[in-house]
Design a protein around this motif. Sequence first.
Motif, PDB file in Angstrom:
ATOM      1  N   ASP A 188       0.872  -1.175   0.000  1.00 40.06           N
ATOM      2  CA  ASP A 188       0.000   0.000   0.000  1.00 40.06           C
ATOM      3  C   ASP A 188       0.909   1.225   0.000  1.00 40.06           C
ATOM      4  N   PRO A 189       1.055   1.897  -1.173  1.00 41.70           N
ATOM      5  CA  PRO A 189       1.966   3.041  -1.256  1.00 41.70           C
ATOM      6  C   PRO A 189       1.418   4.328  -0.639  1.00 41.70           C
ATOM      7  N   ALA A 190       0.185   4.289  -0.137  1.00 42.63           N
ATOM      8  CA  ALA A 190      -0.389   5.433   0.584  1.00 42.63           C
ATOM      9  C   ALA A 190      -1.131   4.814   1.776  1.00 42.63           C
ATOM     10  N   CYS A 191      -0.342   4.279   2.718  1.00 46.50           N
ATOM     11  CA  CYS A 191      -0.882   3.314   3.693  1.00 46.50           C
ATOM     12  C   CYS A 191      -1.730   3.914   4.805  1.00 46.50           C
ATOM     13  N   GLY A 192      -1.619   5.219   5.061  1.00 49.45           N
ATOM     14  CA  GLY A 192      -2.343   5.767   6.204  1.00 49.45           C
ATOM     15  C   GLY A 192      -1.956   4.991   7.450  1.00 49.45           C
ATOM     16  N   ALA A 193      -2.956   4.649   8.268  1.00 44.63           N
ATOM     17  CA  ALA A 193      -2.672   3.909   9.505  1.00 44.63           C
ATOM     18  C   ALA A 193      -2.569   2.404   9.258  1.00 44.63           C
TER      19      ALA A 193
ATOM     20  N   THR B  93       3.364  10.723  10.582  1.00 40.69           N
ATOM     21  CA  THR B  93       2.373  10.339  11.606  1.00 40.69           C
ATOM     22  C   THR B  93       1.637   9.080  11.152  1.00 40.69           C
ATOM     23  N   ALA B  94       1.178   9.100   9.893  1.00 38.55           N
ATOM     24  CA  ALA B  94       0.443   7.949   9.358  1.00 38.55           C
ATOM     25  C   ALA B  94       1.346   6.712   9.321  1.00 38.55           C
ATOM     26  N   ALA B  95       2.576   6.894   8.827  1.00 38.78           N
ATOM     27  CA  ALA B  95       3.491   5.741   8.716  1.00 38.78           C
ATOM     28  C   ALA B  95       3.760   5.124  10.097  1.00 38.78           C
TER      29      ALA B  95
END
Length: 280
Positions: free
Chosen positions: A140-145, A177-179
């Motif tokens: 997931d290249p835009a993984c959020g949480a 923060t998300a990472a």
Amino acid sequence: MEKKDYKKEFCTLMDKFAFRYSRWQVWNDFLSLSALSLANVMPGPENDEREKRYLSIMNSYQKEDQEAFPKMLGLVVLALEENPEQDFLGSLYHYLNLQQEQKGQFFTPYHICHFMSELQFAGDGKETQMEEKGYISVNDPACGAGAMLIAFANVAKKHGINYQKQVLFIAQDIDRTAAMMCYIQLSLLGCPAIVAVGDSLAKPFPHPDNEVWCTLFYHLNQWRFMPGKAGRETADGRETADGIETTGGSMERTMIRLSGNMELLEGADGQLMLCMEQAS
Ligand SMILES: C[S@@+](CC[C@H](N)C(=O)[O-])C[C@H]1O[C@@H](n2cnc3c(N)ncnc32)[C@H](O)[C@@H]1O
């Protein structure tokens, strides 16, 4: 027995910091402290540096405030232990209204992620991939949480795939923060994962400028990340794909080397979970 409301308990702990620190600062410090202590469970050359960073954040708080951080992580552990089928930190982030700080960043509700993961398993050759490589990978290249990846892990388990050994998770987010949320949750759920902080359009993983965090289960299963290496090859009995190499696991040998106050617990179904040691 009355069900515990972990989100509410977490907020009560956060509120103790009110008027002295912003919620945003406490949230980010909580994530950094938790990620650093989870990463330091595995002995390695970066341990001292991580320990220094941990202490410098911790020492910026008063003694009575410091005690709240391990309690907050304890609540995340308990929540995921009770129900691994959720994006606990992502929903807590929205519950605390912290997305306002990031221009309305919005994470996908877990049930949608679950549905999308089921679609991934609907006849697209995951079994063949498993047979050929001995593992499957998901990115997931835009993984959020990490909601999508958490759902993928749970759906893989439902389809008879032991995601703790047979799935390699790659996650990236431009927002630290998300990472960090993703790293903490994938660590606690026992996912072998690489979480990269960086722009996945300009600097997709693996890029030398990515800040890379590997989970304990990534190390336990002896996955190896080789920057710059792409494609698939077999040499000396080792398989590589997309710059990722696995040499097969040796979990028992590494388990005893865990440090800090973390331990591995085995559930009735044989699934391992990274937990905080119970005080005796
Ligand atoms: C809508 S959220 C989705 C998060 C997660 N995949 C989910 O479904 O819950 C989009 C995420 O993409 C991240 N993002 C946006 N642009 C990005 C980029 N260029 N590189 C990496 N991540 C990016 C944001 O920080 C945010 O966490």
